[in-house]
Write a protein that holds these residues in place. Structure first.
Motif, PDB file in Angstrom:
ATOM      1  N   ARG A 173       1.013  -1.672  -0.175  1.00 56.56           N
ATOM      2  CA  ARG A 173       0.112   0.447   0.124  1.00 56.56           C
ATOM      3  C   ARG A 173       0.482   1.211  -0.552  1.00 56.56           C
ATOM      4  N   SER A 174       1.934   1.209   1.033  1.00 59.74           N
ATOM      5  CA  SER A 174       2.759   2.489   1.226  1.00 59.74           C
ATOM      6  C   SER A 174       3.394   3.058  -0.152  1.00 59.74           C
ATOM      7  N   LYS A 175       3.298   2.262  -0.892  1.00 62.40           N
ATOM      8  CA  LYS A 175       4.549   2.135  -2.213  1.00 62.40           C
ATOM      9  C   LYS A 175       3.820   2.327  -3.106  1.00 62.40           C
ATOM     10  N   ALA A 176       2.109   1.654  -3.766  1.00 63.42           N
ATOM     11  CA  ALA A 176       1.395   2.101  -4.198  1.00 63.42           C
ATOM     12  C   ALA A 176       1.141   3.424  -4.647  1.00 63.42           C
ATOM     13  N   LEU A 177       0.422   3.907  -3.085  1.00 64.15           N
ATOM     14  CA  LEU A 177       0.941   5.098  -2.488  1.00 64.15           C
ATOM     15  C   LEU A 177       1.198   6.337  -3.467  1.00 64.15           C
ATOM     16  N   LYS A 178       2.840   6.063  -3.214  1.00 67.19           N
ATOM     17  CA  LYS A 178       4.086   6.827  -3.634  1.00 67.19           C
ATOM     18  C   LYS A 178       3.875   7.211  -5.365  1.00 67.19           C
ATOM     19  N   ILE A 179       3.586   6.224  -6.121  1.00 66.29           N
ATOM     20  CA  ILE A 179       3.638   6.097  -7.337  1.00 66.29           C
ATOM     21  C   ILE A 179       2.257   6.431  -7.407  1.00 66.29           C
ATOM     22  N   ILE A 180       1.310   6.117  -7.243  1.00 69.19           N
ATOM     23  CA  ILE A 180      -0.353   6.787  -7.694  1.00 69.19           C
ATOM     24  C   ILE A 180       0.086   8.431  -7.709  1.00 69.19           C
ATOM     25  N   GLU A 181       0.470   9.211  -6.504  1.00 72.82           N
ATOM     26  CA  GLU A 181       0.649  10.436  -6.414  1.00 72.82           C
ATOM     27  C   GLU A 181       1.871  10.586  -7.366  1.00 72.82           C
ATOM     28  N   LYS A 182       2.364  10.384  -7.296  1.00 68.93           N
ATOM     29  CA  LYS A 182       3.340  11.137  -9.098  1.00 68.93           C
ATOM     30  C   LYS A 182       2.473  10.340 -10.584  1.00 68.93           C
ATOM     31  N   ILE A 183       1.884   9.417 -10.536  1.00 67.89           N
ATOM     32  CA  ILE A 183       1.656   9.751 -11.564  1.00 67.89           C
ATOM     33  C   ILE A 183       0.509  10.381 -11.255  1.00 67.89           C
ATOM     34  N   LYS A 184       0.008  11.008 -10.623  1.00 68.51           N
ATOM     35  CA  LYS A 184      -1.359  11.848 -10.465  1.00 68.51           C
ATOM     36  C   LYS A 184      -1.014  13.819 -11.175  1.00 68.51           C
ATOM     37  N   ASP A 185       0.887  13.644 -10.823  1.00 69.91           N
ATOM     38  CA  ASP A 185       0.923  14.993 -10.693  1.00 69.91           C
ATOM     39  C   ASP A 185       1.536  15.204 -12.378  1.00 69.91           C
ATOM     40  N   ILE A 186       1.826  14.070 -12.866  1.00 76.71           N
ATOM     41  CA  ILE A 186       2.304  13.671 -14.036  1.00 76.71           C
ATOM     42  C   ILE A 186       1.562  14.267 -14.624  1.00 76.71           C
ATOM     43  N   MET A 187       0.173  13.487 -14.770  1.00 68.48           N
ATOM     44  CA  MET A 187      -1.527  13.238 -15.582  1.00 68.48           C
ATOM     45  C   MET A 187      -1.743  15.452 -15.372  1.00 68.48           C
ATOM     46  N   HIS A 188      -1.947  15.631 -14.024  1.00 75.07           N
ATOM     47  CA  HIS A 188      -1.835  17.318 -13.789  1.00 75.07           C
ATOM     48  C   HIS A 188      -1.008  17.647 -15.086  1.00 75.07           C
ATOM     49  N   LYS A 189      -0.164  18.113 -14.799  1.00 72.33           N
ATOM     50  CA  LYS A 189       1.078  18.727 -15.489  1.00 72.33           C
ATOM     51  C   LYS A 189       0.839  18.759 -16.680  1.00 72.33           C
ATOM     52  N   SER A 190       0.166  17.060 -17.285  1.00 71.59           N
ATOM     53  CA  SER A 190       0.364  17.104 -18.797  1.00 71.59           C
ATOM     54  C   SER A 190      -1.028  17.269 -18.901  1.00 71.59           C
ATOM     55  N   ASN A 191      -1.843  17.846 -18.580  1.00 70.89           N
ATOM     56  CA  ASN A 191      -3.339  18.669 -19.111  1.00 70.89           C
ATOM     57  C   ASN A 191      -3.587  16.681 -19.567  1.00 70.89           C
ATOM     58  N   LYS A 192      -4.256  15.434 -18.688  1.00 64.23           N
ATOM     59  CA  LYS A 192      -4.327  14.576 -19.000  1.00 64.23           C
ATOM     60  C   LYS A 192      -5.553  14.129 -18.040  1.00 64.23           C
ATOM     61  N   LEU A 193      -6.455  13.573 -19.012  1.00 67.44           N
ATOM     62  CA  LEU A 193      -7.665  13.034 -17.825  1.00 67.44           C
ATOM     63  C   LEU A 193      -7.288  11.920 -16.465  1.00 67.44           C
ATOM     64  N   PHE A 194      -7.568  11.385 -15.551  1.00 69.10           N
ATOM     65  CA  PHE A 194      -6.843  10.682 -14.465  1.00 69.10           C
ATOM     66  C   PHE A 194      -7.869  10.146 -13.195  1.00 69.10           C
ATOM     67  N   ASP A 195      -8.040   8.993 -13.308  1.00 66.61           N
ATOM     68  CA  ASP A 195      -8.865   8.651 -12.619  1.00 66.61           C
ATOM     69  C   ASP A 195      -8.276   7.455 -12.506  1.00 66.61           C
ATOM     70  N   TYR A 196      -8.307   6.849 -10.680  1.00 66.15           N
ATOM     71  CA  TYR A 196      -8.118   5.683 -10.612  1.00 66.15           C
ATOM     72  C   TYR A 196      -9.123   4.959  -9.042  1.00 66.15           C
ATOM     73  N   LYS A 197      -8.784   3.946  -8.980  1.00 63.61           N
ATOM     74  CA  LYS A 197      -9.777   3.203  -7.960  1.00 63.61           C
ATOM     75  C   LYS A 197      -8.720   2.491  -6.641  1.00 63.61           C
ATOM     76  N   ASP A 198      -9.333   2.522  -5.807  1.00 64.02           N
ATOM     77  CA  ASP A 198      -7.864   2.029  -4.818  1.00 64.02           C
ATOM     78  C   ASP A 198      -8.617   0.849  -4.786  1.00 64.02           C
ATOM     79  N   THR A 199      -7.518  -0.046  -5.731  1.00 63.38           N
ATOM     80  CA  THR A 199      -9.069  -1.685  -5.497  1.00 63.38           C
ATOM     81  C   THR A 199      -7.594  -2.968  -4.464  1.00 63.38           C
ATOM     82  N   MET A 200      -6.616  -2.138  -3.880  1.00 60.02           N
ATOM     83  CA  MET A 200      -5.954  -3.400  -3.054  1.00 60.02           C
ATOM     84  C   MET A 200      -6.877  -3.043  -2.169  1.00 60.02           C
ATOM     85  N   CYS A 201      -6.329  -4.362  -0.695  1.00 61.50           N
ATOM     86  CA  CYS A 201      -7.575  -5.470  -0.534  1.00 61.50           C
ATOM     87  C   CYS A 201      -6.910  -5.086   1.317  1.00 61.50           C
TER      88      CYS A 201
END
Ligand code: SF4
Length: 293
Positions: A173-201
């Motif tokens: 979980r800790s690793k995934a949350l870090k990766i998600i935050e960074k991807i969110k940032d990249i998507m935001h800066k690149s003007n992309k629509l980004f959505d996700y679902k926390d599917t960790m169990c």
């Protein structure tokens, strides 16, 4: 001092693994030629017990025949596996964990809605070995972007307009949350629509919390499970931060820990097992340790 062995309050088979195991055993009573398509759980002991009941494992799809009654394991399978079984009139029981099934359906429908799918999971970027759940989910969408490590996010192909992200249920979980935050940032800066679902169990998180609580109050921890079980390895890694921790696959590993004096008389030992380990195995290990130390 007397040796003590305490089991974690919550550990071992998660809901999805228990359900798959129960259904496989029940199928044996009701059908001939029950065949596990690939290892049901990453646990040597469990597989040995199932083989003892006459349930065989076949690793190759093309080895399955219309005489078989096939059990699809909790990790799930790509859509193409179901197509193959249906085309060849091979009867099957789908024991994919409902959580995993819903992820597979989700990526399929998001892709139909025009999203490029990103899956955070163990796809083997260093080991070359893809986790079965990631393999299965990848087969419900076309060429998903697979990410296992933070260092890979700068290679994401930004040639799509919108992205949808899911995570392997047993990923850290800790690793995934870090990766998600960074991807969110990249998507935001690149003007992309980004959505996700926390599917960790949550089953994983609860096992981790309880095992860590136990680790804090004992001298040593033993984590029991298959050495090829991703969730057991993750459990071992988390618990290791709180107590000297050993990994044991079976009684032979415990014998080794005793003979090499890693476990000593008078130790206060904590025992826990991953989501693919049966509680009976932990109880047997507890009895064994107490009979020897
Ligand atoms: S860890 Fe969670 S998602 Fe995975 S099989 Fe178990 S219950 Fe299902």
């Amino acid at each position: 001092m007397k040796t003590t062995v305490e089991l974690s309050k919550v550990c071992c088979l998660c809901f999805g693994a228990k359900r798959a195991l129960k259904n496989a055993i029940k199928a044996k009573d009701e059908h001939n030629n029950v065949v596990l398509y690939k290892q049901l759980l990453h646990n040597k002991e469990t597989i040995k017990n199932l083989e003892g009941l006459g349930i065989v494992t076949k690793q190759n799809l093309f080895d399955l025949t219309s005489d078989d009654y096939v059990i699809i394991r909790a990790h799930g399978e790509p859509k193409s596996t179901y197509a193959y079984l249906n085309e060849h009139n091979i009867k099957y029981l789908d024991c994919t964990c409902p959580n995993v099934l819903s992820i597979n359906k989700l990526v399929e429908s998001k892709q139909k809605d025009g999203y490029k799918i990103i899956i955070i999971g163990k796809y083997g970027y260093k080991t070359g070995k893809i986790h079965p759940e990631v393999y299965g989910t990848s087969g419900w969408c076309v060429s998903p972007i697979l990410i296992e490590d933070e260092s890979e996010i700068h290679n994401i192909d930004l040639g799509f307009n919108k992205y949808f992200l899911v995570v392997q249920t047993t990923f850290s979980r800790s690793k995934a949350l870090k990766i998600i935050e960074k991807i969110k940032d990249i998507m935001h800066k690149s003007n992309k629509l980004f959505d996700y679902k926390d599917t960790m169990c949550n089953a994983q998180a609860i096992i981790h919390q309880n095992s860590i609580e136990l680790a804090k109050k004992v001298d040593k921890m033993i984590i029991v499970g298959g050495k090829n079980s991703s969730n057991t390895i993750e459990l071992y890694n988390s618990v290791s931060n709180f107590a000297p921790t050993y990994f044991a696959e079976d009684i032979d590993d415990i014998k080794h820990l005793i003979s090499t004096k890693k476990l000593l008389e008078g130790d206060c030992i904590g025992l826990s097992g991953g989501a693919s380990t049966q509680i009976e195995q932990l109880k047997a290990i507890k009895s064994y340790i107490l009979s020897k130390l």
